[in-house]
Design a protein around this motif. Sequence first.
Motif, PDB file in Angstrom:
ATOM      1  N   PHE A 143       0.834  -1.207   0.000  1.00 22.25           N
ATOM      2  CA  PHE A 143       0.000   0.000   0.000  1.00 22.25           C
ATOM      3  C   PHE A 143       0.867   1.256   0.000  1.00 22.25           C
ATOM      4  CE2 PHE A 143      -2.187   3.280   2.600  1.00 22.25           C
ATOM      5  CZ  PHE A 143      -3.201   3.593   1.706  1.00 22.25           C
ATOM      6  N   GLN A 144       1.876   1.296   0.872  1.00 25.89           N
ATOM      7  CA  GLN A 144       2.759   2.462   0.925  1.00 25.89           C
ATOM      8  C   GLN A 144       3.587   2.589  -0.354  1.00 25.89           C
ATOM      9  OE1 GLN A 144       2.509   4.764   3.070  1.00 25.89           O
ATOM     10  NE2 GLN A 144       1.230   3.743   4.596  1.00 25.89           N
ATOM     11  N   LEU A 145       3.969   1.460  -0.932  1.00 21.19           N
ATOM     12  CA  LEU A 145       4.685   1.500  -2.208  1.00 21.19           C
ATOM     13  C   LEU A 145       3.803   2.128  -3.283  1.00 21.19           C
ATOM     14  CD1 LEU A 145       7.118   0.773  -3.987  1.00 21.19           C
ATOM     15  CD2 LEU A 145       6.120  -1.512  -4.270  1.00 21.19           C
ATOM     16  N   GLY A 146       2.529   1.764  -3.286  1.00 21.81           N
ATOM     17  CA  GLY A 146       1.597   2.385  -4.224  1.00 21.81           C
ATOM     18  C   GLY A 146       1.522   3.890  -4.034  1.00 21.81           C
ATOM     19  N   ASN A 147       1.513   4.335  -2.779  1.00 22.60           N
ATOM     20  CA  ASN A 147       1.454   5.771  -2.499  1.00 22.60           C
ATOM     21  C   ASN A 147       2.696   6.497  -3.018  1.00 22.60           C
ATOM     22  OD1 ASN A 147      -0.981   5.332  -1.222  1.00 22.60           O
ATOM     23  ND2 ASN A 147      -0.111   5.331   0.845  1.00 22.60           N
ATOM     24  N   ALA A 148       3.870   5.877  -2.812  1.00 24.70           N
ATOM     25  CA  ALA A 148       5.113   6.500  -3.276  1.00 24.70           C
ATOM     26  C   ALA A 148       5.153   6.555  -4.801  1.00 24.70           C
ATOM     27  CB  ALA A 148       6.315   5.730  -2.731  1.00 24.70           C
ATOM     28  N   LEU A 149       4.725   5.486  -5.453  1.00 22.26           N
ATOM     29  CA  LEU A 149       4.709   5.458  -6.919  1.00 22.26           C
ATOM     30  C   LEU A 149       3.697   6.465  -7.470  1.00 22.26           C
ATOM     31  CD1 LEU A 149       4.919   1.592  -7.338  1.00 22.26           C
ATOM     32  CD2 LEU A 149       6.660   3.233  -8.092  1.00 22.26           C
ATOM     33  N   ARG A 150       2.564   6.583  -6.807  1.00 25.33           N
ATOM     34  CA  ARG A 150       1.556   7.571  -7.216  1.00 25.33           C
ATOM     35  C   ARG A 150       2.136   8.975  -7.154  1.00 25.33           C
ATOM     36  NH1 ARG A 150      -1.932  10.986  -4.665  1.00 25.33           N
ATOM     37  NH2 ARG A 150      -4.041  11.280  -5.538  1.00 25.33           N
ATOM     38  N   ALA A 151       2.879   9.273  -6.079  1.00 21.27           N
ATOM     39  CA  ALA A 151       3.477  10.599  -5.925  1.00 21.27           C
ATOM     40  C   ALA A 151       4.491  10.888  -7.028  1.00 21.27           C
ATOM     41  CB  ALA A 151       4.143  10.716  -4.555  1.00 21.27           C
ATOM     42  N   LEU A 152       5.114   9.838  -7.560  1.00 23.41           N
ATOM     43  CA  LEU A 152       6.083  10.000  -8.644  1.00 23.41           C
ATOM     44  C   LEU A 152       5.414  10.054 -10.017  1.00 23.41           C
ATOM     45  CD1 LEU A 152       8.891   7.557  -7.439  1.00 23.41           C
ATOM     46  CD2 LEU A 152       9.039  10.052  -7.559  1.00 23.41           C
ATOM     47  N   GLY A 153       4.099   9.844 -10.056  1.00 29.51           N
ATOM     48  CA  GLY A 153       3.399   9.830 -11.330  1.00 29.51           C
ATOM     49  C   GLY A 153       3.482   8.503 -12.055  1.00 29.51           C
ATOM     50  N   ALA A 154       3.968   7.473 -11.375  1.00 28.47           N
ATOM     51  CA  ALA A 154       4.045   6.129 -11.967  1.00 28.47           C
ATOM     52  C   ALA A 154       2.720   5.416 -11.685  1.00 28.47           C
ATOM     53  CB  ALA A 154       5.228   5.362 -11.380  1.00 28.47           C
ATOM     54  N   PHE A 155       1.675   5.819 -12.409  1.00 27.69           N
ATOM     55  CA  PHE A 155       0.319   5.397 -12.068  1.00 27.69           C
ATOM     56  C   PHE A 155       0.070   3.911 -12.320  1.00 27.69           C
ATOM     57  CE2 PHE A 155      -0.413  10.012 -13.212  1.00 27.69           C
ATOM     58  CZ  PHE A 155      -0.400  10.429 -11.894  1.00 27.69           C
ATOM     59  N   THR A 156       0.588   3.389 -13.417  1.00 30.76           N
ATOM     60  CA  THR A 156       0.381   1.966 -13.700  1.00 30.76           C
ATOM     61  C   THR A 156       1.027   1.107 -12.621  1.00 30.76           C
ATOM     62  OG1 THR A 156       0.298   2.385 -16.082  1.00 30.76           O
ATOM     63  CG2 THR A 156       0.764   0.132 -15.381  1.00 30.76           C
ATOM     64  N   GLU A 157       2.249   1.454 -12.241  1.00 28.70           N
ATOM     65  CA  GLU A 157       2.945   0.704 -11.193  1.00 28.70           C
ATOM     66  C   GLU A 157       2.233   0.854  -9.847  1.00 28.70           C
ATOM     67  OE1 GLU A 157       4.247   2.758 -13.319  1.00 28.70           O
ATOM     68  OE2 GLU A 157       5.829   1.707 -14.430  1.00 28.70           O
ATOM     69  N   ALA A 158       1.682   2.049  -9.596  1.00 20.37           N
ATOM     70  CA  ALA A 158       0.948   2.263  -8.351  1.00 20.37           C
ATOM     71  C   ALA A 158      -0.282   1.368  -8.288  1.00 20.37           C
ATOM     72  CB  ALA A 158       0.541   3.732  -8.228  1.00 20.37           C
ATOM     73  N   ILE A 159      -1.001   1.258  -9.401  1.00 19.78           N
ATOM     74  CA  ILE A 159      -2.193   0.407  -9.434  1.00 19.78           C
ATOM     75  C   ILE A 159      -1.816  -1.050  -9.182  1.00 19.78           C
ATOM     76  CG2 ILE A 159      -3.949  -0.542 -10.991  1.00 19.78           C
ATOM     77  CD1 ILE A 159      -4.179   2.301 -12.178  1.00 19.78           C
ATOM     78  N   ILE A 160      -0.703  -1.482  -9.749  1.00 25.84           N
ATOM     79  CA  ILE A 160      -0.244  -2.861  -9.519  1.00 25.84           C
ATOM     80  C   ILE A 160       0.034  -3.085  -8.032  1.00 25.84           C
ATOM     81  CG2 ILE A 160       1.650  -4.473  -9.959  1.00 25.84           C
ATOM     82  CD1 ILE A 160       1.843  -3.228 -12.778  1.00 25.84           C
ATOM     83  N   ALA A 161       0.657  -2.096  -7.385  1.00 25.04           N
ATOM     84  CA  ALA A 161       0.953  -2.219  -5.952  1.00 25.04           C
ATOM     85  C   ALA A 161      -0.336  -2.261  -5.136  1.00 25.04           C
ATOM     86  CB  ALA A 161       1.837  -1.059  -5.504  1.00 25.04           C
ATOM     87  N   TYR A 162      -1.308  -1.407  -5.481  1.00 24.62           N
ATOM     88  CA  TYR A 162      -2.586  -1.426  -4.759  1.00 24.62           C
ATOM     89  C   TYR A 162      -3.323  -2.748  -4.996  1.00 24.62           C
ATOM     90  CZ  TYR A 162      -1.992   3.627  -4.055  1.00 24.62           C
ATOM     91  OH  TYR A 162      -1.520   4.858  -3.684  1.00 24.62           O
ATOM     92  N   ASN A 163      -3.233  -3.264  -6.212  1.00 29.74           N
ATOM     93  CA  ASN A 163      -3.855  -4.565  -6.496  1.00 29.74           C
ATOM     94  C   ASN A 163      -3.298  -5.650  -5.583  1.00 29.74           C
ATOM     95  OD1 ASN A 163      -5.305  -3.373  -8.554  1.00 29.74           O
ATOM     96  ND2 ASN A 163      -4.044  -4.201 -10.209  1.00 29.74           N
ATOM     97  N   ARG A 164      -1.976  -5.633  -5.429  1.00 27.29           N
ATOM     98  CA  ARG A 164      -1.334  -6.649  -4.589  1.00 27.29           C
ATOM     99  C   ARG A 164      -1.740  -6.474  -3.126  1.00 27.29           C
ATOM    100  NH1 ARG A 164      -0.329 -11.549  -3.656  1.00 27.29           N
ATOM    101  NH2 ARG A 164       1.679 -12.044  -2.671  1.00 27.29           N
ATOM    102  N   ALA A 165      -1.842  -5.225  -2.676  1.00 24.93           N
ATOM    103  CA  ALA A 165      -2.277  -4.972  -1.300  1.00 24.93           C
ATOM    104  C   ALA A 165      -3.675  -5.537  -1.068  1.00 24.93           C
ATOM    105  CB  ALA A 165      -2.252  -3.474  -1.008  1.00 24.93           C
ATOM    106  N   LEU A 166      -4.551  -5.384  -2.062  1.00 30.95           N
ATOM    107  CA  LEU A 166      -5.922  -5.880  -1.924  1.00 30.95           C
ATOM    108  C   LEU A 166      -5.989  -7.399  -2.038  1.00 30.95           C
ATOM    109  CD1 LEU A 166      -7.740  -3.075  -3.920  1.00 30.95           C
ATOM    110  CD2 LEU A 166      -8.056  -3.616  -1.493  1.00 30.95           C
ATOM    111  N   GLU A 167      -5.056  -7.993  -2.768  1.00 36.76           N
ATOM    112  CA  GLU A 167      -4.991  -9.458  -2.802  1.00 36.76           C
ATOM    113  C   GLU A 167      -4.619 -10.007  -1.425  1.00 36.76           C
ATOM    114  OE1 GLU A 167      -2.195 -10.532  -5.788  1.00 36.76           O
ATOM    115  OE2 GLU A 167      -3.391  -9.747  -7.457  1.00 36.76           O
ATOM    116  N   LEU A 168      -3.702  -9.322  -0.768  1.00 37.53           N
ATOM    117  CA  LEU A 168      -3.237  -9.780   0.541  1.00 37.53           C
ATOM    118  C   LEU A 168      -4.218  -9.424   1.650  1.00 37.53           C
ATOM    119  CD1 LEU A 168       0.522  -8.792   0.149  1.00 37.53           C
ATOM    120  CD2 LEU A 168      -0.385 -11.121   0.248  1.00 37.53           C
ATOM    121  N   LYS A 169      -4.958  -8.331   1.467  1.00 33.71           N
ATOM    122  CA  LYS A 169      -5.946  -7.917   2.478  1.00 33.71           C
ATOM    123  C   LYS A 169      -7.218  -7.461   1.764  1.00 33.71           C
ATOM    124  CE  LYS A 169      -6.557  -5.147   6.679  1.00 33.71           C
ATOM    125  NZ  LYS A 169      -6.801  -6.322   7.560  1.00 33.71           N
TER     126      LYS A 169
END
Length: 264
Positions: A143-169
């Motif tokens: 989740f925090q990785l998604g936030n950091a990637l979002r702040a960098l404008g790496a939106f596709t990578e951020a979505i992948i990180a959020y997807n993984r967070a939701l898979e785990l929780k």
Amino acid sequence: MSMTMLLHVTIPAVLGRLLPVLLVPCLLALPAWAADKPSAGPAEKDLDPGVRMSLQLMKGPYFKASPEEYLSGGIGASIVGNHRYAVKLLTMAIDSGGLNMEQLAQAYLNRGMARMHINQHRLAVEDLTKALESMPDKYDTYFQLGNALRALGAFTEAIIAYNRALELKPGYAPAYYMRGSVWLIKGDNRLAVNDFSEAIRMRPKMDDAFYLRSQAYEALGEWDKALADLKSFHLLNPLDDSVEISIARLRTRMAEPKASPAGR
């Protein structure tokens, strides 16, 4: 023997016998700074925790901080908002080489979060990636990785990180909310609505989700739903006068001829 000669003979002899006796108490009373060895410092239990950590950081003769102490101190500094100090302490914990895998992941996670607060997002991504190398199944790290990637404008990578967070929780409302905000930035308004709706279902009082969902609905041309969400946001934030302005603006727009939807 004259009195003068007697004094010349007896006084030095008497002083010679008295000097050692007189000097011993003086030597015993020498200040600590004049001794060969430093005086003992204050007992550890008598020190304020902040003073103790300062002494540890100075690497003085008093204490030697353990990796766990640097870790807990860094987390504590981050909690109270002293993020630069947190980065320093957590770096010392990591560099000590004395943390186990779980503690190391915790140190990297918290240092990454602290770095986000001081706008070091690239370094934060590096830290969070290292945290996942140590403990790969931590939803909060993704989740925090998604936030950091979002702040960098790496939106596709951020979505992948959020997807993984939701898979785990599954059902983790903050991940739905943040992923929804990325969809909104990208103009994928229907996907944004879906994620904000899921976040609200999990946390009915997540006020910002109502506000951002209203923006997505407005972009889709669904005025009534956008207005309803603004009203819900206002109920949760009755002192926010800016919401009334947003509601009035939307009502004015609703009274105008409908334009084609701006988003998907």
